[in-house]
Design a protein around this motif. Structure first.
Motif, mmCIF file in Angstrom:
data_model
loop_
_atom_site.group_PDB
_atom_site.id
_atom_site.type_symbol
_atom_site.label_atom_id
_atom_site.label_comp_id
_atom_site.label_asym_id
_atom_site.label_seq_id
_atom_site.Cartn_x
_atom_site.Cartn_y
_atom_site.Cartn_z
ATOM 1 N N SER A 190 -95.548 -49.045 -78.808
ATOM 2 C CA SER A 190 -95.964 -49.045 -80.212
ATOM 3 C C SER A 190 -97.483 -49.070 -80.341
ATOM 4 O O SER A 190 -98.046 -48.490 -81.277
ATOM 5 C CB SER A 190 -95.359 -50.243 -80.948
ATOM 6 O OG SER A 190 -95.818 -51.464 -80.390
ATOM 7 N N THR A 197 -98.711 -45.517 -79.539
ATOM 8 C CA THR A 197 -98.478 -44.648 -80.701
ATOM 9 C C THR A 197 -99.552 -44.869 -81.757
ATOM 10 O O THR A 197 -100.061 -43.912 -82.362
ATOM 11 C CB THR A 197 -97.088 -44.922 -81.297
ATOM 12 O OG1 THR A 197 -96.093 -44.652 -80.306
ATOM 13 C CG2 THR A 197 -96.830 -44.061 -82.513
ATOM 14 N N GLN A 198 -99.921 -46.133 -81.985
ATOM 15 C CA GLN A 198 -100.969 -46.418 -82.964
ATOM 16 C C GLN A 198 -102.302 -45.805 -82.554
ATOM 17 O O GLN A 198 -103.033 -45.266 -83.389
ATOM 18 C CB GLN A 198 -101.126 -47.926 -83.137
ATOM 19 C CG GLN A 198 -99.987 -48.597 -83.871
ATOM 20 C CD GLN A 198 -100.243 -50.086 -84.054
ATOM 21 O OE1 GLN A 198 -101.255 -50.494 -84.630
ATOM 22 N NE2 GLN A 198 -99.330 -50.909 -83.555
ATOM 23 N N GLU A 210 -102.290 -42.257 -83.347
ATOM 24 C CA GLU A 210 -102.423 -42.085 -84.788
ATOM 25 C C GLU A 210 -103.873 -42.281 -85.225
ATOM 26 O O GLU A 210 -104.400 -41.523 -86.036
ATOM 27 C CB GLU A 210 -101.528 -43.094 -85.511
ATOM 28 C CG GLU A 210 -100.041 -42.809 -85.402
ATOM 29 C CD GLU A 210 -99.650 -41.585 -86.196
ATOM 30 O OE1 GLU A 210 -100.247 -41.339 -87.264
ATOM 31 O OE2 GLU A 210 -98.760 -40.856 -85.743
ATOM 32 N N SER A 241 -105.957 -39.316 -84.245
ATOM 33 C CA SER A 241 -105.305 -38.011 -84.398
ATOM 34 C C SER A 241 -106.178 -36.994 -85.129
ATOM 35 O O SER A 241 -106.017 -35.791 -84.938
ATOM 36 C CB SER A 241 -103.975 -38.164 -85.144
ATOM 37 O OG SER A 241 -104.184 -38.663 -86.460
ATOM 38 N N ARG A 296 -109.332 -42.348 -91.748
ATOM 39 C CA ARG A 296 -108.215 -41.775 -92.503
ATOM 40 C C ARG A 296 -108.715 -40.540 -93.241
ATOM 41 O O ARG A 296 -109.460 -40.613 -94.200
ATOM 42 C CB ARG A 296 -107.645 -42.781 -93.499
ATOM 43 C CG ARG A 296 -106.387 -42.266 -94.185
ATOM 44 C CD ARG A 296 -105.911 -43.210 -95.257
ATOM 45 N NE ARG A 296 -104.636 -42.805 -95.806
ATOM 46 C CZ ARG A 296 -104.470 -41.906 -96.767
ATOM 47 N NH1 ARG A 296 -105.539 -41.300 -97.286
ATOM 48 N NH2 ARG A 296 -103.271 -41.587 -97.218
ATOM 49 N N LEU A 298 -103.257 -35.447 -91.527
ATOM 50 C CA LEU A 298 -103.044 -35.761 -90.121
ATOM 51 C C LEU A 298 -103.156 -34.482 -89.298
ATOM 52 O O LEU A 298 -102.944 -33.370 -89.797
ATOM 53 C CB LEU A 298 -101.657 -36.388 -89.916
ATOM 54 C CG LEU A 298 -101.389 -37.714 -90.633
ATOM 55 C CD1 LEU A 298 -99.939 -38.140 -90.425
ATOM 56 C CD2 LEU A 298 -102.339 -38.797 -90.147
ATOM 57 N N GLU A 311 -95.412 -37.391 -84.298
ATOM 58 C CA GLU A 311 -96.212 -38.309 -83.485
ATOM 59 C C GLU A 311 -96.515 -37.696 -82.122
ATOM 60 O O GLU A 311 -97.658 -37.676 -81.679
ATOM 61 C CB GLU A 311 -95.486 -39.647 -83.324
ATOM 62 C CG GLU A 311 -95.440 -40.466 -84.611
ATOM 63 C CD GLU A 311 -94.797 -41.817 -84.412
ATOM 64 O OE1 GLU A 311 -94.320 -42.078 -83.281
ATOM 65 O OE2 GLU A 311 -94.757 -42.605 -85.361
ATOM 66 N N ARG A 321 -93.032 -35.782 -90.351
ATOM 67 C CA ARG A 321 -93.741 -36.560 -91.363
ATOM 68 C C ARG A 321 -94.686 -35.681 -92.173
ATOM 69 O O ARG A 321 -95.140 -34.627 -91.711
ATOM 70 C CB ARG A 321 -94.544 -37.667 -90.687
ATOM 71 C CG ARG A 321 -95.567 -37.124 -89.715
ATOM 72 C CD ARG A 321 -96.198 -38.184 -88.854
ATOM 73 N NE ARG A 321 -97.190 -37.579 -87.963
ATOM 74 C CZ ARG A 321 -97.957 -38.269 -87.133
ATOM 75 N NH1 ARG A 321 -97.833 -39.576 -87.064
ATOM 76 N NH2 ARG A 321 -98.833 -37.651 -86.371
ATOM 77 N N GLN A 337 -98.929 -39.992 -96.985
ATOM 78 C CA GLN A 337 -99.283 -39.510 -95.649
ATOM 79 C C GLN A 337 -98.528 -40.299 -94.585
ATOM 80 O O GLN A 337 -98.497 -41.520 -94.603
ATOM 81 C CB GLN A 337 -100.781 -39.655 -95.427
ATOM 82 C CG GLN A 337 -101.272 -39.038 -94.118
ATOM 83 C CD GLN A 337 -102.764 -39.236 -93.945
ATOM 84 O OE1 GLN A 337 -103.230 -40.341 -93.660
ATOM 85 N NE2 GLN A 337 -103.531 -38.161 -94.132
ATOM 86 N N GLY A 338 -97.890 -39.587 -93.659
ATOM 87 C CA GLY A 338 -97.150 -40.213 -92.580
ATOM 88 C C GLY A 338 -95.703 -40.514 -92.913
ATOM 89 O O GLY A 338 -94.953 -40.940 -92.027
#
Length: 465
Positions: free
Chosen positions: A203, A206-207, A210, A213, A298, A302, A307, A343, A391-392
């Motif tokens: 996790s 993955t963050q 993100e 990204s 942000r 994205l 992901e 997403r 978003q997401g």
């Protein structure tokens, strides 16, 4: 002249007396030594006590009370309590779980099998932290199991305890606590392989993907030797780690270029900026990631609608796989298994959700500035026409509907109806800086995060050496 015995005795006594007067200390010491050592027969000590064999003998009888068996100074081994911890497995039964905990207690195993809460929470569940307290003969005294939901800031606790009436169970809710951890690694093959080597939870990996990204294409741009350092939180219950929390700050060196980010909450209430690090009880609370110079990471869009996946066809001329003609591919195809979540790349409104010719199941989103995104060949659609999406947010899942030779996502980006390369859009979209009112607090927090990231990087260097 002949001396009589009496005269001789007188002469000897006179001589001894003169010697004692002349050398009193020496004569006294000599006599004492001879008497103590028993040397020589010239001196004897007369005993004036009666002979022991002639003394009368008397027999005395008295009763003695026996000591109690539970006397306080009993030398038997004292009793003690044993503590053991384990993590549940999907294959666990009551017997196998208790055995791993070192418990040999048929009554406890029977209770776990019979109790509805214990059976549902412990058996067939993966990854739940369990602690057992046992007596010195391995009988269960107390068992606690802990688990947490994804975002409510609390954890649940099952307690099985031995009482005078037998075993009893209860469930409780308590707040999570957060601790900070540092980690770092080097890319050899992929991000997840590197984070696995560094024992970083998926996790958190993955963050990180993100967070960066908008600057790094994790599908195509990773290079062997790229480095990363991460400061993240671990959420704990009763001191036991239950799950990973939020990334507090991160640094990623990709192709020699360094990217940094930190979490910052920038609402202004009554003119006073409120900063909330990753110790937020609710991970859904508003906040975002910024560069350490104060620019928001942000962006409006994205870099990818999934992901993790792989680009199987880019924005270019190609031979159409079904029509077998050379034509422009006006989007990007991402290969992924059926059911992989798709997403929204940005905030918007659902303009279309349904079946459309060769696109199969398709969702079209309308964004600001006459921007539209299209997601095609979906196996599942999760939104309706007119619905607002953020978003997401998950809008569907990868499939092979319409004109598709296999499961994949076809993704398009249009500006005023004209197709653009989706892989360049995220990098060109704007970001928002920290508000002026929050800058002093941000600067202090950024300085702390620089030191933490430096410490994380030095950990890897030390272990390498």
């Amino acid at each position: 002249m002949t001396n009589s015995p009496a005269n001789v005795k007188d002469i000897l006594l006179t001589f001894v007396a003169q010697a004692i007067n002349k050398h009193p200390k020496r004569i006294t010491a000599l006599i004492a030594a001879l008497m103590l050592g028993g040397g020589g027969g010239a001196f004897a000590v007369a005993s004036f006590a009666p002979d022991a064999s002639e003394l009368p003998v008397r027999e005395v009888l008295e009763s003695v009370q026996a000591l109690p068996l539970n006397a306080s100074f009993d030398l038997a081994s004292p009793s003690f309590t044993l503590f053991r911890s384990e993590v549940t497995r999907s294959s666990d039964t009551a017997d196998t779980l208790l055995k791993r905990l070192g418990i040999d207690d048929p009554a406890a195993a029977a209770f776990v099998r019979a109790d509805a809460s214990a059976r549902q929470i412990l058996l067939g569940r993966t990854g739940r932290s369990v602690t057992a307290e046992a007596s010195d003969d391995n009988r269960l005294l107390k068992l606690s199991a802990r688990w947490s939901s994804d975002s409510d800031g609390k954890f649940n606790r099952l307690v099985i305890e031995k009482t005078a009436q037998g075993f009893r169970s209860r469930t409780e809710v308590a707040p999570l606590t957060a601790s900070t951890r540092l980690a770092s690694g080097t890319i050899q093959t992929s991000l997840f392989a590197a984070t696995d080597d560094a024992r970083i939870p998926d996790s958190i990996a993955t963050q990180v993907a993100e967070i960066f990204s908008g600057d790094i294409d994790f599908h195509r741009a990773l290079r062997k030797g790229d480095r990363f350092s991460i400061v993240y939180e671990t959420l704990e219950g009763d001191g036991e780690p239950l799950r990973a929390g939020r990334v507090l700050s991160a640094e990623f060196v990709n192709g020699g270029k360094t990217f940094q980010a930190m979490w910052f909450k920038d609402p202004v209430a009554g003119g006073v900026p409120v900063v909330e690090g990753a110790r937020a009880a609710d991970s859904r609370s508003k906040g975002g990631y910024y560069t350490l110079d104060g620019e928001s990471l942000r962006r409006a869009y994205l870099a990818s609608p999934m992901e993790f996946s792989r680009v199987t066809s880019g924005f270019k001329m190609r031979m159409h796989p079904i029509l077998k003609t050379l034509r422009a591919h006006q989007g990007v195809d991402y290969g992924a298994p059926t059911g992989t979540a798709v997403r929204s790349v940005g905030d918007g409104t659902v303009e279309f959700a349904g079946v459309q010719n060769g696109y199969g199941n398709v969702v079209i989103l309308k964004h600001r500035n006459n921007h539209n995104t299209l997601y095609a060949h979906l196996s599942r659609i999760n939104v309706r026409k007119g619905e607002s999406v953020s978003q997401g947010q998950s809008i569907g899942a990868v499939g092979a509907t319409g004109w598709a030779t296999g499961p994949h996502l076809h993704f398009e980006f249009r500006v005023n109806g004209v197709h653009h390369d989706p892989l360049t859009i995220a990098r060109e979209s704007e970001s928002v800086p920290v508000s002026p009112a929050a800058k002093p607090v941000f600067a202090r927090l950024a300085s702390e995060n620089r030191m933490a990231l430096s410490a994380a990087a030095s950990m890897q260097q030390s272990s390498a050496q």
